[in-house]
Design a protein around this motif. Structure first.
Motif, PDB file in Angstrom:
ATOM      1  N   SER A   5       0.945  -1.185   0.104  1.00 51.84           N
ATOM      2  CA  SER A   5      -0.096  -0.065  -0.128  1.00 51.84           C
ATOM      3  C   SER A   5       0.808   1.233   0.230  1.00 51.84           C
ATOM      4  N   TYR A   6       0.335   2.320  -0.523  1.00 50.57           N
ATOM      5  CA  TYR A   6       1.150   3.554  -0.786  1.00 50.57           C
ATOM      6  C   TYR A   6       0.701   4.753   0.217  1.00 50.57           C
ATOM      7  N   VAL A   7      -0.373   4.802   0.655  1.00 51.35           N
ATOM      8  CA  VAL A   7      -0.827   5.829   1.509  1.00 51.35           C
ATOM      9  C   VAL A   7      -0.033   5.805   2.778  1.00 51.35           C
ATOM     10  N   GLY A   8       0.401   6.932   3.135  1.00 54.11           N
ATOM     11  CA  GLY A   8       1.367   7.040   4.353  1.00 54.11           C
ATOM     12  C   GLY A   8       2.603   6.968   4.160  1.00 54.11           C
ATOM     13  N   LYS A   9       3.174   6.507   3.028  1.00 52.48           N
ATOM     14  CA  LYS A   9       4.385   6.278   2.662  1.00 52.48           C
ATOM     15  C   LYS A   9       5.140   7.526   1.763  1.00 52.48           C
ATOM     16  N   PRO A  10       6.381   7.727   1.967  1.00 53.72           N
ATOM     17  CA  PRO A  10       7.254   8.759   1.076  1.00 53.72           C
ATOM     18  C   PRO A  10       7.217   8.646  -0.303  1.00 53.72           C
ATOM     19  N   VAL A  11       6.331   8.080  -0.921  1.00 54.28           N
ATOM     20  CA  VAL A  11       6.288   7.745  -2.212  1.00 54.28           C
ATOM     21  C   VAL A  11       6.944   8.835  -3.064  1.00 54.28           C
ATOM     22  N   LYS A  12       8.136   8.632  -3.714  1.00 53.54           N
ATOM     23  CA  LYS A  12       8.527   9.507  -4.717  1.00 53.54           C
ATOM     24  C   LYS A  12       7.493  10.367  -5.769  1.00 53.54           C
ATOM     25  N   ARG A  13       7.732  11.456  -6.053  1.00 53.39           N
ATOM     26  CA  ARG A  13       6.973  12.250  -6.924  1.00 53.39           C
ATOM     27  C   ARG A  13       7.062  11.596  -8.045  1.00 53.39           C
ATOM     28  N   LEU A  14       5.826  11.359  -8.737  1.00 55.02           N
ATOM     29  CA  LEU A  14       5.646  10.606  -9.956  1.00 55.02           C
ATOM     30  C   LEU A  14       6.156  11.371 -11.153  1.00 55.02           C
ATOM     31  N   TYR A  15       6.146  12.689 -11.210  1.00 56.22           N
ATOM     32  CA  TYR A  15       5.918  13.283 -12.547  1.00 56.22           C
ATOM     33  C   TYR A  15       7.261  14.293 -12.666  1.00 56.22           C
ATOM     34  N   ASP A  16       8.294  13.955 -11.740  1.00 54.58           N
ATOM     35  CA  ASP A  16       9.265  15.132 -11.394  1.00 54.58           C
ATOM     36  C   ASP A  16      10.466  14.917 -12.515  1.00 54.58           C
ATOM     37  N   ASP A  17      10.667  13.956 -13.173  1.00 53.04           N
ATOM     38  CA  ASP A  17      11.517  13.841 -14.240  1.00 53.04           C
ATOM     39  C   ASP A  17      11.928  15.235 -15.113  1.00 53.04           C
ATOM     40  N   LYS A  18      10.582  15.548 -15.692  1.00 49.84           N
ATOM     41  CA  LYS A  18      10.677  16.941 -16.531  1.00 49.84           C
ATOM     42  C   LYS A  18      11.171  18.047 -15.882  1.00 49.84           C
ATOM     43  N   PHE A  19      10.923  17.976 -14.562  1.00 44.82           N
ATOM     44  CA  PHE A  19      11.216  19.220 -13.885  1.00 44.82           C
ATOM     45  C   PHE A  19      12.660  19.325 -13.611  1.00 44.82           C
ATOM     46  N   VAL A  20      13.305  18.157 -13.255  1.00 49.24           N
ATOM     47  CA  VAL A  20      14.593  18.136 -12.732  1.00 49.24           C
ATOM     48  C   VAL A  20      15.504  18.263 -13.967  1.00 49.24           C
ATOM     49  N   THR A  21      14.959  17.873 -15.239  1.00 48.45           N
ATOM     50  CA  THR A  21      15.691  17.926 -16.437  1.00 48.45           C
ATOM     51  C   THR A  21      15.644  19.177 -17.420  1.00 48.45           C
ATOM     52  N   GLY A  22      14.716  20.085 -16.624  1.00 49.83           N
ATOM     53  CA  GLY A  22      14.374  21.146 -17.616  1.00 49.83           C
ATOM     54  C   GLY A  22      13.670  20.961 -18.545  1.00 49.83           C
ATOM     55  N   LYS A  23      12.568  19.922 -18.701  1.00 48.43           N
ATOM     56  CA  LYS A  23      11.801  19.586 -19.912  1.00 48.43           C
ATOM     57  C   LYS A  23      10.377  19.872 -19.774  1.00 48.43           C
ATOM     58  N   SER A  24       9.999  20.316 -18.633  1.00 52.28           N
ATOM     59  CA  SER A  24       8.580  20.979 -18.485  1.00 52.28           C
ATOM     60  C   SER A  24       8.239  21.856 -19.457  1.00 52.28           C
ATOM     61  N   THR A  25       7.059  21.954 -19.529  1.00 57.55           N
ATOM     62  CA  THR A  25       6.377  22.999 -20.491  1.00 57.55           C
ATOM     63  C   THR A  25       5.689  24.054 -19.831  1.00 57.55           C
ATOM     64  N   TYR A  26       6.113  25.099 -19.541  1.00 58.69           N
ATOM     65  CA  TYR A  26       5.301  26.398 -19.251  1.00 58.69           C
ATOM     66  C   TYR A  26       4.820  27.158 -20.151  1.00 58.69           C
ATOM     67  N   VAL A  27       3.816  28.128 -19.989  1.00 56.16           N
ATOM     68  CA  VAL A  27       3.336  28.712 -21.186  1.00 56.16           C
ATOM     69  C   VAL A  27       4.360  29.318 -22.045  1.00 56.16           C
ATOM     70  N   ASP A  28       5.309  30.048 -21.569  1.00 54.94           N
ATOM     71  CA  ASP A  28       6.329  30.543 -22.429  1.00 54.94           C
ATOM     72  C   ASP A  28       7.175  29.701 -23.259  1.00 54.94           C
ATOM     73  N   ASP A  29       7.208  28.279 -22.868  1.00 56.77           N
ATOM     74  CA  ASP A  29       7.762  27.237 -23.672  1.00 56.77           C
ATOM     75  C   ASP A  29       6.865  26.769 -24.880  1.00 56.77           C
ATOM     76  N   ILE A  30       5.545  27.220 -24.897  1.00 50.26           N
ATOM     77  CA  ILE A  30       4.818  26.630 -25.823  1.00 50.26           C
ATOM     78  C   ILE A  30       5.151  27.422 -27.368  1.00 50.26           C
ATOM     79  N   ARG A  31       5.461  26.730 -28.290  1.00 46.77           N
ATOM     80  CA  ARG A  31       5.570  27.042 -29.398  1.00 46.77           C
ATOM     81  C   ARG A  31       4.690  27.324 -30.316  1.00 46.77           C
TER      82      ARG A  31
END
Ligand code: MCN
Ligand code: MO
Length: 742
Positions: free
Chosen positions: A1-27
């Motif tokens: 079970s997962y609740v109550g545990k320090p599960v690693k954030r699921l969607y952070d790869d893009k943030f830590v590698t600078g690949k996230s898409t903010y409004v200004d990144d939209i082409r």
């Protein structure tokens, strides 16, 4: 079970590698917008000459109120879900002022061009003739109504309402002592890493908006109301949002101008605020409380009289109006104070408009009541813990004098436990010894009670596809908190499947049928509960599918760890995947369920302490910040702790360093060179503990919010530590070096 545990954030790869898409990144082949801003705090606009600006290479258009405002059927107004519009005096703010400017930095024209650089050049070529008027930039002066910000309103007072309860005269007659208290929050700036940004594209009657917001659905509603375009023809989507801290619930005139321009030109138009524009866009706090407290010798607080004066800046924003209402209602806080005579007054000034910042109202209320408790302790020669213990509410649920119902908890128990667990008295003793050696160190403590999970509702939808993979569509709109990971934990547990099969999405009005959004520390509690409830519906349907396959009653089917079983015949089993697959081959195809979950607010609480050191130049550093909180059930301790760290660091900034300084003309005179946001260097050592014997909320998650807690109580904690360090009384956030060693 997962609740109550320090599960690693699921969607952070893009943030830590600078690949996230903010409004200004939209082409997108969009035109760039920039703004001509008022250089006067208060002036009539005599003439705007755009002819030279239009000659700049690459400039497509320059629009003023003449072209833009007629497209607007309404303007920016306070959020009617949370405030009664009738209690406020305000004007609906259009994109640009037609007659007079009301603060330095107010946009008066939009310049649109092929690239950012020509836009910048052209902005300087727009000539605006002003007839300056005397401004009113202080709240105290504004209240006198000698200079009026909005002529139509005939007064600067937007809101003036008494908050009275109990028998205040009796309380003051019975007092052993009357203690005066002052609590001031200077103006500050939320400063999310990503500034505000928007792209608007209007084609064939359809308006598409990419927007750095916390509330896409509410903004769709507002764009619809303001532009008279049906909601069915508007799409608002929120790409990755790089922090918001409450400031992206409000709607800016610049954004209205961008949308209007895209409608006029029939081409996409984009604007990303520069850092200085961002600093103007999202100013917050700025209020003064002056009061008197009736106390008994033993520390019992009998009653509070006081006045709360709040600055709205030049215009009513979407969210500023919440504060003059919630602050007074939360001033009694966790204490059983029943006699109150408060007046809440909100005024317009010729300064940048105020919006909300993490905690919005609860930091102010907590600062006021905790200043009261600490000052009472000093005046009576009592200990900080004793005074609080004497006044804390002991029986829950409890309805406060203004009708707020505190749901669950054991405030005294938590205070006692917290003081022990956080080592408060040990630190106090250590600081005392250090001070004897000539070191300026001090320890401060404060308690808080927070109202959160403002609803009243949230939407959730779950789709289990034919492979058995799960898509959760949440109405909440995480933008840094990680609630999406928490929600995935709840759903993975409800289905007893691998969390990697669960994906959580949000933030697009075309994908999410309805939503309220993320603010007021509500997401995991109300959004998570909505998701749990839909998960139940899905599981029910899957059981029914298994039952019909086996030709048995649904009660006969049991689900455990990815398997549906027939209770009476253990040989009959079907996997999660098989049932999911079957669901798409039945007469009622698919596993798609949705619902709106509704519930009341909930009240987390806690005690925080801080250790502060002051050097010979008066510069204060927070060495340690320790927190003990009852936030109900903790869904993900790593996420929750992260919130304490982030909020705690912002509290360091508010208490000691950050001030959006304005000059007498109401001009913001700070940049990042002198607006000190604490960095890793100024970060204290954090300890965050969550009560093991917590008091759950009545939500299915059992959780209460934590997203704002440390900024709600932190400033009071740190100011108290500062007082301990230098042996003086401080009333203000920030308390700056020159004030510390006065
Ligand atoms: N959590 C938990 N158990 C609990 C309570 C919360 O595990 N009992 C976790 C949640 O899973 C989530 C986080 O703690 O990851 C915060 O949850 P919650 O208290 O529900 O708050 P929200 O998700 O609704 O976030 C809003 C809150 C607000 S109002 C402001 S302001 C703020 C804050 O979050 N703005 C933030 N934290 C922020 N953090 C970042 N990074 N960026 C912002 O803009
Ligand atoms: Mo918030």
């Amino acid at each position: 079970s997962y609740v109550g545990k320090p599960v690693k954030r699921l969607y952070d790869d893009k943030f830590v590698t600078g690949k996230s898409t903010y409004v200004d990144d939209i082409r997108m082949p969009a035109l760039y917008a920039g703004f001509v801003r008022s250089t006067y705090p208060h002036a009539y606009i005599k003439r705007i000459d755009v002819s030279d600006a239009l000659k700049v290479n690459g400039i497509v258009a320059v629009f003023t109120s003449k072209e833009i405002n007629p497209l607007l059927k309404g303007g920016i107004r306070p959020w009617p879900t949370y405030i009664d519009l009738k209690s406020f005096r305000y004007i609906e703010r259009k994109a640009f002022p037609e007659n007079k400017v009301k603060y330095i930095g107010e946009p008066v024209a939009i310049v649109i061009g092929q690239d950012k650089y020509s836009v910048r050049d052209a902005i300087d070529k727009v000539v605006v003739d002003y007839e300056p008027l005397k401004p009113v930039t202080s709240m105290e002066e504004a209240e006198k109504d000698q200079i009026i910000v909005h002529d139509e309103l005939k007064t600067n007072i937007s809101y003036k309402i008494p908050f009275k309860a109990g028998e205040i005269d009796k309380a003051f007659n019975e007092a052993d002592k009357i203690v005066k208290v002052e609590a001031i929050n200077e103006r500050l700036i939320p400063n999310p890493m990503e500034p505000r940004g928007i792209i608007a594209r209007y084609e064939g009657g359809t308006l598409s908006i990419w927007y750095s917001t916390q509330v896409p659905h509410y903004m769709r509603l507002e764009f619809s109301r303001i532009f008279g375009i049906p909601e069915s023809k508007i799409r608002v989507s929120m790409p990755d949002v790089g922090g918001a801290f409450g400031s992206k619930v409000h709607l800016m005139p610049e954004e209205l101008a961008v949308v209007a321009s895209s409608i006029i030109l029939g081409r996409p138009v984009r604007w990303t605020a520069t850092r200085s524009e961002e600093m103007l866009a999202s100013e917050a706090r700025h209020n003064v409380f002056t009061g008197e407290v009736a106390v008994k010798k033993d520390g019992t607080v009998l009653g509070i009289k006081g006045k709360l004066l709040l600055d709205l800046g030049a215009y009513m924003t979407v969210t500023a109006g919440i504060q003059p209402l919630i602050i007074p209602m939360m001033i009694p806080g966790p204490y059983k104070i029943r006699n109150l005579d408060l007046e809440s007054v909100a005024v317009y000034t010729n300064t940048p408009p105020i919006t909300m910042y993490r905690g919005a109202s609860r930091p102010e209320a907590t600062y006021i009541i905790e200043r009261i408790m600490s000052t009472v302790a000093d005046e009576l020669g009592l200990d900080d813990v004793t005074v609080r213990e004497r006044n804390l509410v002991t029986e829950l649920p409890y309805t406060n004098p203004f009708g707020l119902r505190y749901d669950s908890g054991d405030y005294v128990g938590l205070l006692k436990e917290g003081v022990k667990k956080l080592g408060y008295y040990e630190l106090k003793k250590w600081a005392e010894e250090e001070r004897k050696k000539g070191h300026r160190v001090g320890v401060g403590l404060a308690f808080y009670l927070e109202i959160c999970s403002f609803g009243p509702w949230e939407y959730a939808e779950i789709r289990v596809d034919e492979r058995g993979d799960v898509l959760v569509i949440t109405g909440t709109t995480p933008h840094g908190q990680g609630a999406e990971t928490g929600i995935a934990q709840l759903v993975a547990d409800a289905f007893q499947i691998d969390i990697n099969r669960v994906r959580v999405i949000w933030g697009d009005t075309d994908t999410v049928a309805a939503s309220m959004g993320t603010y007021g520390s509500r997401s995991i509690t109300i959004g998570g509960s909505a998701a749990m409830k839909v998960a139940e519906k899905i599981l029910d349907k899957m059981k029914r599918i298994a039952a019909s396959t086996w030709n048995v009653d649904v009660q006969e089917v049991q689900y455990e760890k990815g398997e549906f079983r027939l209770k009476s015949d253990p040989s009959k089993r079907m996997s999660w995947d098989d049932v999911a697959n079957l669901a798409y081959r039945s007469h009622d195809p698919g596993l798609v369920e949705k619902l709106i979950y509704e519930n009341d607010v909930t009240f987390p609480y806690g005690v925080h302490i801080a250790v502060v050191e002051v050097d010979d130049t008066g510069i204060a550093r927070v060495l340690e910040y320790r927190a003990y909180d009852d936030i109900g059930k903790v869904i993900n301790p790593a996420l929750a702790e992260g919130q304490i760290h982030g909020g705690g660091l912002q509290a360091v900034g508010q208490a000691l360093y950050e001030q959006a300084l304005l000059n007498d003309n109401g001009q913001l005179i700070v940049t990042y060179a002198d607006y000190y946001i604490p960095t890793a260097v100024e970060a204290p050592k954090f300890t965050s503990i969550f009560a093991e014997n917590y008091h759950p909320s009545n939500y299915p998650t059992g959780s209460k919010g934590v997203g704002e807690a440390a900024l709600i109580v932190g400033p009071a904690v740190i100011i108290r530590a500062l007082e301990d360090a230098v042996g003086a009384r401080f009333t203000k956030t920030p308390t700056t070096p020159e004030e510390i060693l006065r």
